[in-house]
Design an enzyme around this catalytic site. Structure first.
Site, PDB file in Angstrom:
ATOM      1  N   CYS A 166       0.850  -1.190   0.000  1.00 32.46           N
ATOM      2  CA  CYS A 166       0.000   0.000   0.000  1.00 32.46           C
ATOM      3  C   CYS A 166       0.885   1.239   0.000  1.00 32.46           C
ATOM      4  O   CYS A 166       2.062   1.177   0.344  1.00 32.46           O
ATOM      5  CB  CYS A 166      -0.872   0.008   1.247  1.00 32.46           C
ATOM      6  SG  CYS A 166      -1.783  -1.524   1.450  1.00 32.46           S
ATOM      7  N   ARG A 214       1.837   1.747  -6.040  1.00 31.53           N
ATOM      8  CA  ARG A 214       2.147   0.736  -5.023  1.00 31.53           C
ATOM      9  C   ARG A 214       0.920  -0.055  -4.597  1.00 31.53           C
ATOM     10  O   ARG A 214       1.028  -1.057  -3.888  1.00 31.53           O
ATOM     11  CB  ARG A 214       2.740   1.422  -3.788  1.00 31.53           C
ATOM     12  CG  ARG A 214       4.111   1.974  -4.033  1.00 31.53           C
ATOM     13  CD  ARG A 214       4.696   2.491  -2.768  1.00 31.53           C
ATOM     14  NE  ARG A 214       5.245   1.429  -1.948  1.00 31.53           N
ATOM     15  CZ  ARG A 214       6.527   1.137  -1.867  1.00 31.53           C
ATOM     16  NH1 ARG A 214       7.389   1.817  -2.566  1.00 31.53           N
ATOM     17  NH2 ARG A 214       6.963   0.161  -1.099  1.00 31.53           N
ATOM     18  N   TRP A 221      -3.897  -1.848  -1.312  1.00 30.29           N
ATOM     19  CA  TRP A 221      -3.863  -3.084  -2.102  1.00 30.29           C
ATOM     20  C   TRP A 221      -4.412  -4.144  -1.145  1.00 30.29           C
ATOM     21  O   TRP A 221      -3.769  -4.501  -0.164  1.00 30.29           O
ATOM     22  CB  TRP A 221      -2.425  -3.406  -2.518  1.00 30.29           C
ATOM     23  CG  TRP A 221      -2.317  -4.584  -3.419  1.00 30.29           C
ATOM     24  CD1 TRP A 221      -2.421  -4.595  -4.784  1.00 30.29           C
ATOM     25  CD2 TRP A 221      -2.067  -5.939  -3.029  1.00 30.29           C
ATOM     26  NE1 TRP A 221      -2.266  -5.871  -5.258  1.00 30.29           N
ATOM     27  CE2 TRP A 221      -2.047  -6.716  -4.210  1.00 30.29           C
ATOM     28  CE3 TRP A 221      -1.871  -6.584  -1.811  1.00 30.29           C
ATOM     29  CZ2 TRP A 221      -1.826  -8.082  -4.203  1.00 30.29           C
ATOM     30  CZ3 TRP A 221      -1.666  -7.950  -1.801  1.00 30.29           C
ATOM     31  CH2 TRP A 221      -1.641  -8.692  -2.984  1.00 30.29           C
ATOM     32  N   ASN A 238       0.460  -0.467   6.182  1.00 31.75           N
ATOM     33  CA  ASN A 238       0.929  -1.250   5.048  1.00 31.75           C
ATOM     34  C   ASN A 238       1.518  -2.525   5.626  1.00 31.75           C
ATOM     35  O   ASN A 238       2.374  -2.462   6.500  1.00 31.75           O
ATOM     36  CB  ASN A 238       2.011  -0.459   4.289  1.00 31.75           C
ATOM     37  CG  ASN A 238       2.673  -1.291   3.202  1.00 31.75           C
ATOM     38  OD1 ASN A 238       2.114  -2.293   2.745  1.00 31.75           O
ATOM     39  ND2 ASN A 238       3.854  -0.880   2.780  1.00 31.75           N
ATOM     40  N   GLY A 239       1.057  -3.686   5.149  1.00 30.94           N
ATOM     41  CA  GLY A 239       1.591  -4.948   5.652  1.00 30.94           C
ATOM     42  C   GLY A 239       0.473  -5.900   6.022  1.00 30.94           C
ATOM     43  O   GLY A 239      -0.684  -5.706   5.625  1.00 30.94           O
ATOM     44  N   GLU A 286      10.686 -14.206 -19.011  1.00 29.15           N
ATOM     45  CA  GLU A 286      10.495 -12.767 -18.831  1.00 29.15           C
ATOM     46  C   GLU A 286       9.446 -12.244 -19.813  1.00 29.15           C
ATOM     47  O   GLU A 286       8.581 -11.439 -19.445  1.00 29.15           O
ATOM     48  CB  GLU A 286      11.843 -12.045 -18.986  1.00 29.15           C
ATOM     49  CG  GLU A 286      11.824 -10.545 -18.817  1.00 29.15           C
ATOM     50  CD  GLU A 286      11.125 -10.051 -17.556  1.00 29.15           C
ATOM     51  OE1 GLU A 286      10.902 -10.818 -16.616  1.00 29.15           O
ATOM     52  OE2 GLU A 286      10.754  -8.862 -17.530  1.00 29.15           O
ATOM     53  N   LYS A 332       5.738 -10.603 -18.538  1.00 30.25           N
ATOM     54  CA  LYS A 332       5.395  -9.231 -18.947  1.00 30.25           C
ATOM     55  C   LYS A 332       4.052  -9.220 -19.664  1.00 30.25           C
ATOM     56  O   LYS A 332       3.202  -8.380 -19.412  1.00 30.25           O
ATOM     57  CB  LYS A 332       6.512  -8.705 -19.850  1.00 30.25           C
ATOM     58  CG  LYS A 332       6.827  -7.281 -19.676  1.00 30.25           C
ATOM     59  CD  LYS A 332       7.969  -6.995 -18.736  1.00 30.25           C
ATOM     60  CE  LYS A 332       7.728  -7.453 -17.314  1.00 30.25           C
ATOM     61  NZ  LYS A 332       8.892  -7.319 -16.472  1.00 30.25           N
ATOM     62  N   GLU A 383       1.122 -10.103 -17.237  1.00 30.10           N
ATOM     63  CA  GLU A 383       0.950  -9.078 -16.223  1.00 30.10           C
ATOM     64  C   GLU A 383       0.086  -7.908 -16.702  1.00 30.10           C
ATOM     65  O   GLU A 383      -0.783  -7.446 -15.979  1.00 30.10           O
ATOM     66  CB  GLU A 383       2.363  -8.579 -15.873  1.00 30.10           C
ATOM     67  CG  GLU A 383       2.459  -7.650 -14.714  1.00 30.10           C
ATOM     68  CD  GLU A 383       3.910  -7.341 -14.367  1.00 30.10           C
ATOM     69  OE1 GLU A 383       4.805  -7.506 -15.222  1.00 30.10           O
ATOM     70  OE2 GLU A 383       4.154  -6.917 -13.231  1.00 30.10           O
ATOM     71  N   HIS A 433       7.019 -33.020 -25.495  1.00 27.97           N
ATOM     72  CA  HIS A 433       6.798 -33.914 -24.348  1.00 27.97           C
ATOM     73  C   HIS A 433       5.471 -33.619 -23.674  1.00 27.97           C
ATOM     74  O   HIS A 433       5.267 -33.987 -22.522  1.00 27.97           O
ATOM     75  CB  HIS A 433       7.967 -33.812 -23.374  1.00 27.97           C
ATOM     76  CG  HIS A 433       9.253 -34.244 -23.988  1.00 27.97           C
ATOM     77  ND1 HIS A 433       9.554 -35.561 -24.262  1.00 27.97           N
ATOM     78  CD2 HIS A 433      10.306 -33.528 -24.462  1.00 27.97           C
ATOM     79  CE1 HIS A 433      10.732 -35.637 -24.840  1.00 27.97           C
ATOM     80  NE2 HIS A 433      11.205 -34.406 -24.979  1.00 27.97           N
ATOM     81  N   LYS A 467       3.375  -2.490  -7.168  1.00 33.39           N
ATOM     82  CA  LYS A 467       4.782  -2.376  -7.540  1.00 33.39           C
ATOM     83  C   LYS A 467       5.717  -3.064  -6.547  1.00 33.39           C
ATOM     84  O   LYS A 467       6.614  -3.793  -6.931  1.00 33.39           O
ATOM     85  CB  LYS A 467       5.142  -0.894  -7.669  1.00 33.39           C
ATOM     86  CG  LYS A 467       6.542  -0.636  -8.183  1.00 33.39           C
ATOM     87  CD  LYS A 467       6.703  -1.123  -9.598  1.00 33.39           C
ATOM     88  CE  LYS A 467       8.109  -0.953 -10.120  1.00 33.39           C
ATOM     89  NZ  LYS A 467       8.322  -1.715 -11.371  1.00 33.39           N
TER      90      LYS A 467
END
Ligand code: M6R
Length: 607
Positions: free
Chosen positions: A2, A27, A75, A99-100, A480, A484, A487, A503, A602
């Site tokens: 947050c 964030r 968040w 935050n947490g 990567e 991306k 996301e 396979h 973030k």
């Protein structure tokens, strides 16, 4: 995850809090709220949604003239995205933001219920407001200390007590909290981007110490109530670095900054003789001498950079290197000793799992070296040695310039390591450094593929699944590319070792399924071409990424992305640019929020 901002001073707090929340929104961005000391007491305004929704709501109130307050962008962890669950939370005389995650909140809730206190929200945060209120008898610091002794988990709090106007108290454990002072007053925030408009000098609140902010002073005290003077930090970039500078999105701006950020990361570590040197960062050569094992641990994109780093380190050092996802590493009873070098990689320097992995490595006696972007972050402060990526602020949730800066550090580290251990000569080191520097114009050229990749992505707008395939160093690049794309464009994708397709996964390749084939490695090119033909034979829509032109019949693919030619081992830099643009334009064509994708944030400061 947050965003936190607190201010007390001479200016209108509402404006400062809203500006701070806008800067911090990356964030965490599902709801937001502010509380201010007003003439008639503490006033709180909250909104589910973006900070803009909160700002609009505050327009309904013309009488918000307070000059002290706290603000939060959320968040969600405990409880859905509702106005009621948004912060700040008030209970009795206590109003706070957090935050947490409070891991023992349910036990505390039961104990508080026995005293007749019940929450109205579904959050762990409100339980802390209740706990503080139950412990508060007029001495804020005593109540905070008593509450902290009962809390398990990660937290950063800003707290206001109704009967102590214009004062903000702060406490943290693991989650970040920074503070600064300017002529306008005192500030606290979870990220320097919210402070930089007021001061470039700030400090990170030490864990379990309490900061008391008044209009003209910040006092930090430890558990013995002694005043502590925290170490001041200085941020070298200015506010414009955290602005879009004419780009439609932060992500596009950050992609285009890469030639500069790679240069800023490489240059200060190259001597005038042209070899790598870490004297400035005080990383002694002795740490490279006795190592017999290297573990790289990180999360997400940073972990993907580590996968590329492994290839380079093993190639030049012939020392075994493991790459571990930080959230798994710490629970796997990993084997480490004094001969192990643990490299953690983190853009934010605050990722909870990476931090925990670092702490574990230290406790087992390993030497720790971290590659970090944010100076003063917890991982920075707790690592034995640090190599900074000079990427500047990265605002888009999708990490781009931090990734190539992390690669730059890993290549530099490999060269110094190899030089110290004598597995390369000084002359070879110089040649490697020259080639690394030459990657910068190649990255610049790769950026000119912008329009071409935009066109390709118009074909992906209605796709729901996509595969990335590659061999050798291209395989970790597939990871990567895949993260991306997922996301931000929300296209499901998988990264596959090209030889592994048959396979099992080849069954999913049918008419029109897009396959991004990364084929930059000459050593495995013929094998890779066979894999491309295999998917093509099953009707795949093939986007082919190559290192310069290659010989392949045009019918084997739909679109080529021809990267400027570099030595094969350096293609992660140029290919990363193409993959970032591919994700970016896929997202734009599908009409999603590029910089703030759903459900993500973030800095992942919770487990
Ligand atoms: O701040 P960190 O580098 O520690 O973050 C690690 C990951 O959360 C991060 O790289 C994430 O995977 C990115 N959003 C991917 O683009």
């Amino acid at each position: 995850m947050c965003g936190i901002i607190g201010y007390t001073g001479s200016l209108k707090a509402k404006n400062i809090l809203l500006e701070g929340l806008t800067a911090l929104e990356y964030r965490g961005y599902d709801s937001a709220g502010i509380s201010m000391f007003e003439k008639d007491g503490i006033r709180t305004i909250k909104a589910a949604g973006k900070v803009a929704d909160l700002a609009k709501k505050t327009e309904e109130y013309q009488d918000l003239n307070g000059t002290s307050g706290i603000g939060h962008t959320r968040w969600a962890t405990h409880g859905g995205v509702t106005e009621c669950n948004s912060h700040p939370h008030t209970y009795g005389k206590v109003t706070l933001i957090h935050n947490g995650i409070i891991e023992n909140y349910h036990e505390l809730e039961l104990e508080l219920a026995a005293t007749g206190r019940y929450p109205v929200s579904q959050t762990d945060t409100e339980i802390v407001a209740m706990l503080l209120d139950s412990l508060y008898t007029g001495n804020a610091i005593a109540a905070i200390k008593a509450a902290a002794a009962q809390l398990d988990g990660a937290y950063a709090f800003c707290i206001m007590f109704a009967d102590e106007p214009e004062v903000i108290y702060c406490l943290r454990n693991a989650s970040p909290l920074l503070a600064c002072k300017s002529k306008e007053g005192t500030f606290v925030a979870s990220d320097v981007v919210a402070l930089i408009g007021y001061s470039k000098d700030y400090f990170a609140l030490p864990e379990q110490q309490i900061a008391r902010l008044t209009k003209d002073s910040i006092t930090v005290t430890n558990d013995m109530d002694e005043v502590v003077i925290p170490k001041m930090l200085h941020v070298s970039w200015d506010i414009t670095a955290a602005q879009k500078k004419g780009y439609p999105h932060f992500m596009l701006k950050e992609i285009h900054e890469q030639p500069d950020t790679i240069l800023s990361t490489i240059l200060p570590r190259i001597t005038k003789e042209g070899i790598v040197d870490f004297t400035v960062e005080q990383i002694p050569d002795t740490i490279f001498k006795d190592v017999n094992r290297i573990i790289i641990t990180a999360c997400g994109t940073a972990m993907h950079a580590g996968l590329i780093g492994r290839v380079m380190l093993e190639k030049l050092l012939r020392i075994p290197v493991e790459v571990e996802i930080a959230s798994e590493f710490r629970y796997m009873d990993p084997i480490m000793d004094h001969y192990t070098l643990v490299i953690t990689i983190s853009q934010s320097g605050e990722t909870a799992d990476t931090l925990a992995a670092l702490r574990l490595a230290k406790s087992e006696g390993a030497t720790t070296l971290s590659i970090v972007n944010v100076k003063g972050s917890t991982i920075d402060r707790e690592s034995d040695y640090v190599l900074y990526t000079q990427a500047g602020p990265e605002i888009a949730v999708a990490s781009t310039k931090a990734y190539t800066a992390q690669l730059s550090c890993l290549y530099l580290l490999t060269y110094r390591f190899a030089l110290v251990r004598g597995t390369i000569t000084t002359q070879q080191c110089k040649e490697y450094v020259t080639e690394l520097r030459n990657v910068i114009p190649a990255v610049k050229e790769a950026l000119t593929l912008n329009k071409h990749i935009d066109d390709i992505c118009s074909n992906l707008a209605d796709k729901e699944d996509l595969f990335f395939i590659g061999r050798g160093i291209d395989y970790p690049l597939c990871w990567e590319g895949s993260i991306k794309l997922k996301e931000i464009s929300y296209i499901h994708s998988e990264a596959y070792a090209a030889g592994e397709l048959k396979h099992g996964t080849l069954s999913l390749i049918t008419d029109g399924v897009p396959v991004v084939a990364i084929a930059t490695q000459s050593k495995v090119l013929t094998k890779m071409i066979s894999n491309i033909r295999e998917v093509r034979a099953r009707g795949a829509f093939v986007i082919l990424i190559t290192n310069g032109e290659i010989e392949l019949e045009a019918s084997a693919y739909d679109y080529p992305i021809v990267l400027p030619k570099t030595p094969d081992y350096l293609t992660p830099f140029t290919a990363a640019v193409a993959l970032q643009l591919l994700a970016y334009y896929s997202c734009v064509h599908r009409g999603y929020d590029v910089d703030q994708p759903r459900n993500l944030a973030k800095a992942v400061t919770v487990e």
